[in-house]
Design an enzyme around this catalytic site. Structure first.
Site, PDB file in Angstrom:
ATOM      1  N   GLY C  11       0.832  -1.204   0.000  1.00  0.00           N
ATOM      2  CA  GLY C  11       0.000   0.000   0.000  1.00  0.00           C
ATOM      3  C   GLY C  11       0.858   1.242   0.000  1.00  0.00           C
ATOM      4  N   ARG C  25      19.540  11.118  -3.349  1.00  0.00           N
ATOM      5  CA  ARG C  25      20.507  12.188  -3.095  1.00  0.00           C
ATOM      6  C   ARG C  25      21.608  11.767  -2.128  1.00  0.00           C
ATOM      7  NH1 ARG C  25      16.806  17.693  -3.807  1.00  0.00           N
ATOM      8  NH2 ARG C  25      16.479  17.295  -6.041  1.00  0.00           N
ATOM      9  N   ARG C  72       0.857  -5.407  -6.721  1.00  0.00           N
ATOM     10  CA  ARG C  72       1.010  -6.741  -6.146  1.00  0.00           C
ATOM     11  C   ARG C  72       1.582  -7.665  -7.211  1.00  0.00           C
ATOM     12  NH1 ARG C  72      -4.881  -7.523  -3.787  1.00  0.00           N
ATOM     13  NH2 ARG C  72      -5.234  -6.181  -5.573  1.00  0.00           N
ATOM     14  N   ASP C 103       5.179  -4.983   5.844  1.00  0.00           N
ATOM     15  CA  ASP C 103       5.657  -6.329   6.147  1.00  0.00           C
ATOM     16  C   ASP C 103       5.667  -7.260   4.935  1.00  0.00           C
ATOM     17  OD1 ASP C 103       2.943  -6.601   6.099  1.00  0.00           O
ATOM     18  OD2 ASP C 103       2.796  -7.794   7.931  1.00  0.00           O
ATOM     19  N   THR C 126       4.520   2.613   5.592  1.00  0.00           N
ATOM     20  CA  THR C 126       3.144   2.112   5.682  1.00  0.00           C
ATOM     21  C   THR C 126       2.387   2.979   6.666  1.00  0.00           C
ATOM     22  OG1 THR C 126       1.766   0.346   6.594  1.00  0.00           O
ATOM     23  CG2 THR C 126       4.032   0.383   7.330  1.00  0.00           C
ATOM     24  N   ILE C 127       1.145   3.250   6.370  1.00  0.00           N
ATOM     25  CA  ILE C 127       0.405   4.104   7.286  1.00  0.00           C
ATOM     26  C   ILE C 127       0.034   3.380   8.581  1.00  0.00           C
ATOM     27  CG2 ILE C 127      -0.568   5.516   5.435  1.00  0.00           C
ATOM     28  CD1 ILE C 127      -3.245   4.066   5.896  1.00  0.00           C
ATOM     29  N   ASP C 128       0.172   2.058   8.602  1.00  0.00           N
ATOM     30  CA  ASP C 128      -0.362   1.281   9.726  1.00  0.00           C
ATOM     31  C   ASP C 128       0.486   1.323  10.991  1.00  0.00           C
ATOM     32  OD1 ASP C 128      -2.652   0.463   8.406  1.00  0.00           O
ATOM     33  OD2 ASP C 128      -1.654  -1.244   7.488  1.00  0.00           O
ATOM     34  N   ASP C 130       2.700  -0.665  11.991  1.00  0.00           N
ATOM     35  CA  ASP C 130       2.709  -1.979  12.643  1.00  0.00           C
ATOM     36  C   ASP C 130       4.028  -2.728  12.433  1.00  0.00           C
ATOM     37  OD1 ASP C 130       2.361  -2.270   9.965  1.00  0.00           O
ATOM     38  OD2 ASP C 130       0.813  -3.808  10.114  1.00  0.00           O
ATOM     39  N   ARG C 172      -6.325  -3.113  10.045  1.00  0.00           N
ATOM     40  CA  ARG C 172      -6.936  -4.438  10.109  1.00  0.00           C
ATOM     41  C   ARG C 172      -6.417  -5.209  11.317  1.00  0.00           C
ATOM     42  NH1 ARG C 172      -6.934  -6.151   4.002  1.00  0.00           N
ATOM     43  NH2 ARG C 172      -7.763  -4.056   3.706  1.00  0.00           N
ATOM     44  N   GLU C 223     -10.726  -0.849  11.543  1.00  0.00           N
ATOM     45  CA  GLU C 223     -11.511  -1.759  10.705  1.00  0.00           C
ATOM     46  C   GLU C 223     -11.469  -3.208  11.204  1.00  0.00           C
ATOM     47  OE1 GLU C 223      -8.093  -1.258   7.271  1.00  0.00           O
ATOM     48  OE2 GLU C 223     -10.085  -1.805   6.612  1.00  0.00           O
ATOM     49  N   ARG C 255      -4.847   7.382   2.842  1.00  0.00           N
ATOM     50  CA  ARG C 255      -3.569   6.994   2.244  1.00  0.00           C
ATOM     51  C   ARG C 255      -2.861   8.145   1.545  1.00  0.00           C
ATOM     52  NH1 ARG C 255      -1.982   2.329   2.649  1.00  0.00           N
ATOM     53  NH2 ARG C 255      -3.365   0.515   2.782  1.00  0.00           N
TER      54      ARG C 255
END
Lengths: 322, 322, 322, 322
Positions: C11, C25, C72, C103, C126-128, C130, C172, C223, C255
């Site tokens: 993502g 750079r 993907r 991950d 990643t925005i999560d 995690d 998630r 979610e 996102r």
């Protein structure tokens, strides 16, 4: 402790309201009453106080500024003034204070503690981030993002006109805002109060940048980095190169606005921690967040010890602004 | 017409890219090629041109600034310069021009048309909104909202410190930005170039406002409303009252940023209309939007006739800023 | 090392472009060439590569998304696919990889390293948030602020209509976004995947809140916190109380967008650190920021060890949402 | 007239507070008292009223939502309910009403006027822009810009993943938001309630777009454009092509937030005009802005006549989304 006071003082910072809310609600959870003192030390002397209940701080979490107002007070600089303030606090049954502000606020609080034994815990609320004992002060993250948004806008114009812009951000004695904004904004040069600024070196950087084909540049200048700020630096550079450039002073827009998530979380956490510390017997200290944890630092250290900027980030900004 | 040129000139304005996109795609739909001319008249003289296809203008609708760049050109002020420009256009097979910009841009286009018979249609792209023949210019709505956001931020600080702020917005000769920003921002006073500004009267307004219990005020000043702008006005007022106030000059942040919906729709519409007009035989005219419809106005009128501010809104602002 | 590759996968997250810029750079400063690989592992297999010079990454620092695209790849899940990818990398003279992603990205990189001995350093994008081994991942701060802005808007409506809103945010398996957004947004309830969510207890909290006179409430739901997300939780609660409430799923707006200052600084720092680590001989590791310092963690740990949410902040949110 | 009432009803819209402020201050300038009625018709029946002075509406100009709250009322749908409401108004000495809202609000006001001869002037406050007699309703411009910002964010992700996104915006019966957002957001397809939507034709447009090399697309769908909204349309399209696409429903974020400059100016103008009209003897009418001027339209017409979308803009969107 049955009743505590809370006030904001010095320059306002986004997140002060979130801190007030946290103070009131954490106190409520502990069964302690909160009195809001308006207009900082000036209002303290005049007894401008109002009880703050949990509903009084509803819907302020996201507001810039401070609902308790802020002001300067000459009278509080005198012993008589502080005596009056102490008397008003006692008359109101206030047994301890949460002081939200910066170094001026904390210096005042220290004298109130020394001279009148009024317990006080400080919460670092200032956009400048120049307090020792906390990695970030409340308001800093918002100010940086506001300045950055302004720079993003200016970059559109700079790129379209192929011009150099000198942008002055807040920071008379500290370059924290300038450094983060400069790095995040892709500035070619970042001028800070903590580092000597050599106009000739800046000129050479800009000339080298032009030579590499770069047609527009951003120079971020902390207001205290050079005599006369951004305009002063530009003039000094012109002794070393012909440079057509525009100056923009971002000014007070950096103080206002809804706080960012980070500032709201920090303010919530520190406001609550201040009440826990104060009611737990702490005094003469500031609560801060260091490496992710709440830490307690003597006010004297918070004010007097120097928190240094990250010189590695300054070096990084030079590598990245090719 | 088989091939047309498009360029941006003068100060950049948000929505210029949306207009370029519309020119290219409308031309494509009509089977006409588009050549982009970089750096306005300066680039025209140097022959800085590139073909623009439908994919070349993908993903620029939302970008501030102008992908074609903009510049001033002394050389174009001369007959020789314009002759060179005309020659380059002919050499490139360009049969007509879409000129995106403000009055300086259009004056140049008019001379190119007179002296070299190059058909041209203007698109009003300037944040100042000072062109006759269109209710709004492209970029105006974005600039107003950007300035308004800054004022909202400053109001947080003004209210917290109970201070008066003088905020200078763009507008050397026209008060459109100042009027809309002042009305939308709840300014106590709005100073415009179109109306005489009397420092004594402003002082009286501010004193009356204080007397009614208002503790903070915003004064919005168009840069051309008073000699020395906001700072000049503040100084003049101080001859009539003791006034502690802060000055903020919003400056170039008003030019950049992603265009608002209104500016994107307007730019899309006028960019397309310009191509239709030009390929349909029109020349020496500007396309504008008047009362919701596309209208065509001679460039000479667009530049020379005065579009007046709405004096009823100025009066309204005084009623509402109690 | 003379030549390295960089790619983004999984993502997209705001700040990925800032990281790509820093990689290019920093590499340039060290005399190392950079090849951009498009579309993650899918493009690697197809050999979609392009050299990236310092000017190619100009003006991307502030852009959301990723200029290298992401995709993907089923084929990369097979041994044959990875063999093809390795072959393409070798053919292009790429001696090491900087992998920007989460991950899934890192698991792929680990297999490439194991099976084909291609050195790789990961950058957490990643925005999560995690990933173990970094306090924050690139994109998290922006996602939190975007979600918070949405909640601020919804609160206007919730307060005006005196309604309860269930707002579903991304997450998630991890509740980092929900926790920070909930605390900063003043949510009455925050439902996380890391904590059991009891519909009856939530109902009681909301009823108690109503009893205290609160007329509108925000419930923030990750979610993955409850089967069916926010809508599922609402339905389950309705078994315990009559509740008219609205559901809003924030979805993909979390996102995109220009990265915040924090995300740009983090991305700049980690992108540069990854190049230093990789060219210094490190491999199979992720660079992260822990307590303000760059740290190196084996990819295996980054992916497999669990980074826990701050349960003290969850407790704090309950105290503050009175 | 000595005393008037003001209320908001129906869905809240950004700018309602600006309109309330204008009503109060314009009335003050005319020497007329204002009573605020809370919770729309529901509060009217219960007599929830409070006097509104000039200071009571300070600092609300920039706030989303409505300080007077809004609610639905079943009771007001009955004759008895309306009789009670009329009685309460009379008891409070209210001689006329300013009703801020959309068509439901106006229908209620018309019955109150018919049955109880209470003079009423309507102010168009709804994000939907579906009222005849005004070019724009208060809140529309803000809602469009909020939705557009969301689309800008999603486009980052759509472009990075090379995906198609279906974005559902508000508009059960009217496509004004969808049209402006779609045109300003560069949508490939815009589905409106006013035009038949043919899934096969949409599929063909998307296939043609892919064939031209476009790798990501945005489809904007008004909630009432197709059964099941954006998700319903996507499913129907899948009968005609294999399409992997994501759906995002923007939902209630479109209602809140600080109003744009345009909405604040419009609300200020119409709020003031409503008071002038009402105190001047007008009744059963709505004030609107048509081609830049304030105009008065019978409520019946405002509600029953259809304001059509601009079909030329829909055609333009197809040309520009190449």
């Amino acid at each position: 402790m049955k009743r505590i006071g809370v006030f904001t003082s010095g320059g306002d910072a986004p997140g002060m309201n979130a801190a007030i809310r946290a103070v009131v609600r954490q106190a409520y959870a502990l069964g302690v009453e909160v009195i809001g003192i308006r207009r900082g030390y000036a209002g303290m002397i005049l007894g401008e106080m109002l009880p703050l209940g949990v509903r009084d701080v509803a819907n302020i979490l996201q507001r810039g500024g401070t609902i308790l107002l802020t002001a300067r007070s000459q009278e509080f600089m005198t012993e008589e003034g502080r005596a009056k303030a102490a008397e008003k606090l006692r008359a109101a049954g206030i047994e301890g204070l949460v002081a939200i502000g910066g170094d001026g606020t904390f210096r005042g609080a220290m004298r109130l503690l020394e001279e009148h034994r009024i317990p006080v815990v400080g919460v670092p609320g200032t956009i400048d981030n120049d307090l020792y004992g906390t990695d970030y002060t409340i308001g800093f993250d918002t100010a940086v993002n506001t300045a950055l948004e302004a720079i993003d806008r200016i970059r559109d114009t700079a790129a379209s006109h192929e011009r150099v812009f000198f942008i002055e951000v807040m920071g008379r004695h500290a370059g924290f805002i300038a450094l983060d904004v400069g790095l995040a904004g892709g500035a070619e040069v970042i001028a800070l109060p903590e580092e000597p600024v050599d106009p000739q070196a800046v000129a050479e950087t800009l000339l080298a940048s032009q030579a590499r084909g770069k047609t527009s540049s951003i120079v971020v200048v902390a207001e205290g980095a050079y005599p006369g700020g951004a305009a002063g630096l530009l003039e000094a550079i012109r002794a070393h190169m012909a440079l057509e450039a525009r100056v923009t002073v971002l000014g007070h827009i950096q103080r206002g606005g809804a706080p960012t998530a980070k500032d709201r979380v920090l303010a919530s956490r520190l406001g609550a921690a201040a009440v826990e510390a104060l009611t737990g017997g702490a005094s003469g200290v500031m609560v801060g967040e260091v490496e992710g944890e709440v830490e307690i630092t003597p006010l004297k250290e918070a004010v007097e010890r120097r928190k240094d900027i990250r010189r590695d980030l300054l070096a990084l900004s030079r590598v990245l602004a090719l």
